[in-house]
Design an enzyme around this catalytic site. Sequence first.
Site, PDB file in Angstrom:
ATOM      1  N   CYS A 127       0.824  -1.205   0.000  1.00 44.30           N
ATOM      2  CA  CYS A 127       0.000   0.000   0.000  1.00 44.30           C
ATOM      3  C   CYS A 127       0.865   1.265   0.000  1.00 44.30           C
ATOM      4  O   CYS A 127       2.030   1.215   0.368  1.00 44.30           O
ATOM      5  CB  CYS A 127      -0.878   0.008   1.233  1.00 44.30           C
ATOM      6  SG  CYS A 127      -1.716  -1.549   1.514  1.00 44.30           S
ATOM      7  N   ARG A 169       2.131   1.266  -5.923  1.00 38.54           N
ATOM      8  CA  ARG A 169       2.279   0.371  -4.774  1.00 38.54           C
ATOM      9  C   ARG A 169       1.033  -0.453  -4.495  1.00 38.54           C
ATOM     10  O   ARG A 169       1.078  -1.417  -3.727  1.00 38.54           O
ATOM     11  CB  ARG A 169       2.601   1.190  -3.518  1.00 38.54           C
ATOM     12  CG  ARG A 169       3.890   1.952  -3.591  1.00 38.54           C
ATOM     13  CD  ARG A 169       4.092   2.747  -2.330  1.00 38.54           C
ATOM     14  NE  ARG A 169       4.301   1.878  -1.196  1.00 38.54           N
ATOM     15  CZ  ARG A 169       5.477   1.399  -0.813  1.00 38.54           C
ATOM     16  NH1 ARG A 169       6.553   1.727  -1.485  1.00 38.54           N
ATOM     17  NH2 ARG A 169       5.580   0.614   0.215  1.00 38.54           N
ATOM     18  N   TRP A 209      -3.435  -2.235  -1.469  1.00 39.58           N
ATOM     19  CA  TRP A 209      -3.237  -3.537  -2.111  1.00 39.58           C
ATOM     20  C   TRP A 209      -3.720  -4.542  -1.079  1.00 39.58           C
ATOM     21  O   TRP A 209      -3.071  -4.751  -0.060  1.00 39.58           O
ATOM     22  CB  TRP A 209      -1.764  -3.733  -2.437  1.00 39.58           C
ATOM     23  CG  TRP A 209      -1.451  -4.948  -3.232  1.00 39.58           C
ATOM     24  CD1 TRP A 209      -1.508  -5.082  -4.595  1.00 39.58           C
ATOM     25  CD2 TRP A 209      -1.003  -6.213  -2.731  1.00 39.58           C
ATOM     26  NE1 TRP A 209      -1.123  -6.346  -4.955  1.00 39.58           N
ATOM     27  CE2 TRP A 209      -0.811  -7.062  -3.839  1.00 39.58           C
ATOM     28  CE3 TRP A 209      -0.748  -6.715  -1.459  1.00 39.58           C
ATOM     29  CZ2 TRP A 209      -0.383  -8.378  -3.715  1.00 39.58           C
ATOM     30  CZ3 TRP A 209      -0.321  -8.029  -1.332  1.00 39.58           C
ATOM     31  CH2 TRP A 209      -0.149  -8.847  -2.454  1.00 39.58           C
ATOM     32  N   ASN A 255       0.110   0.409   6.163  1.00 37.36           N
ATOM     33  CA  ASN A 255       0.717  -0.468   5.158  1.00 37.36           C
ATOM     34  C   ASN A 255       1.420  -1.582   5.921  1.00 37.36           C
ATOM     35  O   ASN A 255       2.279  -1.302   6.753  1.00 37.36           O
ATOM     36  CB  ASN A 255       1.723   0.334   4.323  1.00 37.36           C
ATOM     37  CG  ASN A 255       2.587  -0.552   3.446  1.00 37.36           C
ATOM     38  OD1 ASN A 255       2.188  -1.665   3.088  1.00 37.36           O
ATOM     39  ND2 ASN A 255       3.771  -0.072   3.103  1.00 37.36           N
ATOM     40  N   GLY A 256       1.041  -2.830   5.644  1.00 34.71           N
ATOM     41  CA  GLY A 256       1.665  -3.951   6.349  1.00 34.71           C
ATOM     42  C   GLY A 256       0.601  -4.952   6.761  1.00 34.71           C
ATOM     43  O   GLY A 256      -0.522  -4.932   6.244  1.00 34.71           O
ATOM     44  N   GLU A 309      12.672 -14.671 -17.238  1.00 36.49           N
ATOM     45  CA  GLU A 309      12.293 -13.267 -17.078  1.00 36.49           C
ATOM     46  C   GLU A 309      11.338 -12.828 -18.200  1.00 36.49           C
ATOM     47  O   GLU A 309      10.360 -12.120 -17.950  1.00 36.49           O
ATOM     48  CB  GLU A 309      13.566 -12.403 -17.038  1.00 36.49           C
ATOM     49  CG  GLU A 309      13.368 -10.912 -16.992  1.00 36.49           C
ATOM     50  CD  GLU A 309      12.569 -10.407 -15.797  1.00 36.49           C
ATOM     51  OE1 GLU A 309      12.260 -11.176 -14.884  1.00 36.49           O
ATOM     52  OE2 GLU A 309      12.210  -9.217 -15.823  1.00 36.49           O
ATOM     53  N   LYS A 347       7.555 -11.417 -17.607  1.00 40.00           N
ATOM     54  CA  LYS A 347       7.082 -10.113 -18.102  1.00 40.00           C
ATOM     55  C   LYS A 347       5.754 -10.291 -18.830  1.00 40.00           C
ATOM     56  O   LYS A 347       4.826  -9.523 -18.633  1.00 40.00           O
ATOM     57  CB  LYS A 347       8.091  -9.465 -19.063  1.00 40.00           C
ATOM     58  CG  LYS A 347       9.354  -8.910 -18.478  1.00 40.00           C
ATOM     59  CD  LYS A 347       9.179  -7.673 -17.630  1.00 40.00           C
ATOM     60  CE  LYS A 347       8.888  -8.027 -16.209  1.00 40.00           C
ATOM     61  NZ  LYS A 347       9.967  -8.142 -15.290  1.00 40.00           N
ATOM     62  N   GLU A 355       2.839 -11.155 -16.385  1.00 36.43           N
ATOM     63  CA  GLU A 355       2.453 -10.069 -15.487  1.00 36.43           C
ATOM     64  C   GLU A 355       1.545  -9.049 -16.142  1.00 36.43           C
ATOM     65  O   GLU A 355       0.613  -8.565 -15.516  1.00 36.43           O
ATOM     66  CB  GLU A 355       3.708  -9.283 -15.063  1.00 36.43           C
ATOM     67  CG  GLU A 355       4.535  -9.920 -14.027  1.00 36.43           C
ATOM     68  CD  GLU A 355       5.718  -9.025 -13.694  1.00 36.43           C
ATOM     69  OE1 GLU A 355       5.768  -8.545 -12.562  1.00 36.43           O
ATOM     70  OE2 GLU A 355       6.573  -8.805 -14.567  1.00 36.43           O
ATOM     71  N   HIS A 409      11.880 -32.905 -22.037  1.00 36.55           N
ATOM     72  CA  HIS A 409      11.562 -33.743 -20.882  1.00 36.55           C
ATOM     73  C   HIS A 409      10.168 -33.446 -20.339  1.00 36.55           C
ATOM     74  O   HIS A 409       9.886 -33.717 -19.181  1.00 36.55           O
ATOM     75  CB  HIS A 409      12.620 -33.564 -19.790  1.00 36.55           C
ATOM     76  CG  HIS A 409      13.986 -33.951 -20.255  1.00 36.55           C
ATOM     77  ND1 HIS A 409      14.361 -35.263 -20.431  1.00 36.55           N
ATOM     78  CD2 HIS A 409      15.049 -33.202 -20.648  1.00 36.55           C
ATOM     79  CE1 HIS A 409      15.608 -35.302 -20.878  1.00 36.55           C
ATOM     80  NE2 HIS A 409      16.041 -34.068 -21.023  1.00 36.55           N
ATOM     81  N   LYS A 455       4.088  -2.902  -6.576  1.00 32.39           N
ATOM     82  CA  LYS A 455       5.485  -2.655  -6.904  1.00 32.39           C
ATOM     83  C   LYS A 455       6.404  -3.054  -5.766  1.00 32.39           C
ATOM     84  O   LYS A 455       7.526  -3.473  -5.979  1.00 32.39           O
ATOM     85  CB  LYS A 455       5.641  -1.155  -7.198  1.00 32.39           C
ATOM     86  CG  LYS A 455       7.002  -0.770  -7.703  1.00 32.39           C
ATOM     87  CD  LYS A 455       7.219  -1.266  -9.108  1.00 32.39           C
ATOM     88  CE  LYS A 455       8.631  -1.076  -9.581  1.00 32.39           C
ATOM     89  NZ  LYS A 455       8.935  -2.004 -10.677  1.00 32.39           N
TER      90      LYS A 455
HETATM   91  C1  F6R Z   1       8.430  -8.438 -11.735  1.00 28.38           C
HETATM   92  C2  F6R Z   1       8.768  -7.804 -10.490  1.00 28.38           C
HETATM   93  C3  F6R Z   1       8.775  -8.636  -9.261  1.00 28.38           C
HETATM   94  C4  F6R Z   1       9.874  -8.166  -8.305  1.00 28.38           C
HETATM   95  C5  F6R Z   1       9.757  -8.901  -6.969  1.00 28.38           C
HETATM   96  C6  F6R Z   1      10.885  -8.513  -6.036  1.00 28.38           C
HETATM   97  O1  F6R Z   1       8.421  -7.537 -12.797  1.00 28.38           O
HETATM   98  O2  F6R Z   1       9.021  -6.634 -10.431  1.00 28.38           O
HETATM   99  O3  F6R Z   1       8.889  -9.997  -9.549  1.00 28.38           O
HETATM  100  O4  F6R Z   1      11.113  -8.407  -8.895  1.00 28.38           O
HETATM  101  O5  F6R Z   1       8.530  -8.600  -6.372  1.00 28.38           O
HETATM  102  O6  F6R Z   1      10.877  -7.151  -5.803  1.00 28.38           O
HETATM  103  P1  F6R Z   1      12.161  -6.372  -5.343  1.00 28.38           P
HETATM  104  O7  F6R Z   1      13.157  -6.421  -6.440  1.00 28.38           O
HETATM  105  O8  F6R Z   1      11.678  -4.981  -5.064  1.00 28.38           O
HETATM  106  O9  F6R Z   1      12.659  -7.069  -4.110  1.00 28.38           O
END
Ligand code: F6R
Length: 614
Positions: free
Chosen positions: A2, A27, A75, A101-102, A487, A491, A494, A510, A609
């Site tokens: 949040c 966030r 969130w 937040n938490g 990765e 992407k 997501e 496999h 985020k």
């Molecule tokens: C994907 C993404 C997440 C973060 C993960 C860790 O695009 O951004 O998978 O990489 O939540 O976040 P950080 O790097 O902030 O610890």
Amino acid sequence: MCGIVGYIGSKKVYPILIKGLKRLEYRGYDSAGVAMISDSGDLNVYKAKGKVDNLTEYCNDKDVSGCVGIAHTRWATHGEPSARNAHPHYSSTHNLAIIHNGIIENYADIKTQLQAKGVEFKSDTDTEVLVQLMEYIMVKKNLALLEAVQVALHQVIGAYAIAIIDKRDPRQIIAARKQSPLVVGIGTDEFFLGSDASPIIDYTDKVVYLEDGNIAVIRLGEELKVISILGEEQELKVKTVDINLGQIEKGGYEHFMLKEIFEQPECLMNCMRGRINVEGNHVTLSAMIDYRQQLLGAKRIVIVACGTSWHAGLIGKQLFENLCRIPCEVEYASEFRYRNPVVTKDDVVIAISQSGETADTLAAIQLAKEQGAFIFGICNAIGSSIPRATDTGTYIHVGPEIGVASTKAFTGQVTVLSMLALCLAAERKTISEDLYGQMVKELTQIPDKMEQALKTNEQIEHLAPIFTYAKNCLYLGRGYNFPLALEGALKLKEISYIHAEGYPAAEMKHGPIALIDSEMPVFVIATRDRLYEKVISNIQEVRARGGRVTALVTEGDTQIQKFADHIITLPDTLECFQPLIASIPLQLLAYHIAVCKGKDVDRPRNLAKSVTVE
Ligand code: F6R
């Protein structure tokens, strides 16, 4: 998770809160709300489900007067996303309002106890429990708000960044933090609050990052006071923030994600600036000077991270093992913290995190610290919790990343890992001086090569509509390109909500090969390296089953076009730096496919985020 905003001063609070919420929307964005003490002394709380725009629409005909207030973008963790569960939450008498937040882990017990004493709850959240508890303590023990906050925080288990206002005392905001970030901005006769500095920087560059277990007593007309939960006064550490507004605005791009993809050449130059010398033949990290002995003494490296940062860690593993001959393990922080991992004082634990706030990564650091390991952080957000929890580290310096899907932070992390591996390899003499010089030089060429890779944007934009029908996609790569396959798949998942898997190309036979048919797009990273011929065989295996291949190839490649439906050509580089170049078309593919599907690219559903809960 949040986002928290607050203001107290002589300006109109509502526009400041809304602007701040928009900055922090990355966030969390399932609901938002504001609480303001109006000019006539009422405590008005307005909330709406969905994004901040829904809140402003809701507030159109409301009394938004006042010069003190708090605001929140959510969130959801406890209770579905709804206006009822959105923050701020009132206490029963409507005298107090709180944002949080938490997660309060023992909220259910406290709630039951309060309900038994007749307190009624309006929401399903753990947050409302906090404010009801504070009010209950104030009344029962006849305490002022600050004292009640101290008593209440003693009783709760969990993580929090909170801010509370009391309509009977409009000259005060009380804020506190434990394991969730909180920043207080200090202006002239005014104060600001934010989960990070972005809602504050329009007004002041003087900030205090609250430490865990501290409470900020923000009173108009007085100096900011920071105390511990026990009431001991803490030293005020005022910092100057160095973020400019351009860094957090879209700068003409349609989405933050596209801006951040295109910024990468410049970001990586910033990341290398001052670390690679102007001749481009030597790399130094200050951590390597200050903690040479601890870093060179590593018998093993353990990387802990989550998500995209974990993928960067997998590339780091290959760098440390290939260049430095140091055994390296890469762990999901969330698994590591709950196993009983063998960690010794000869280990260097590298924690990678863009936000610097990821709860699982922080907990993994704590565990490794307790067992005597030396902790090195690789983070982007300056002053965040992880850099403060580590022994040393290196910031990636790629600027604020606003798009929820990580792009420039990933390439920044890989760049720092590359520089660290090169420093260690040179000191340990595990690579020749010639190779070292050649590699450092090549790293400095990466921003230019990324510029070239960005020229594939138009081609990818045209290709993207072909893939919007897909329900599943496969990403294949080997060696350094295997983590990149993971990765690329992440992407796409997501932001376009298409299911995608990354696999080591040879592992496909496999199991996943059973999925391949003409409906399944397969993206193969087939750049020229040691495993090139092997990857060609893997492509043929896909083709033989009717799979549709899009291959990322190195310029000058003439072979792969015979087997692939589409090829995307990239500049050549050393094998270990290939992920830095090849990540560009994979990011662009995910971006354009999601745009074609009409998705909210910067704020995909269910994501946040900064994941400050475990
Ligand atoms: C994907 C993404 C997440 C973060 C993960 C860790 O695009 O951004 O998978 O990489 O939540 O976040 P950080 O790097 O902030 O610890």
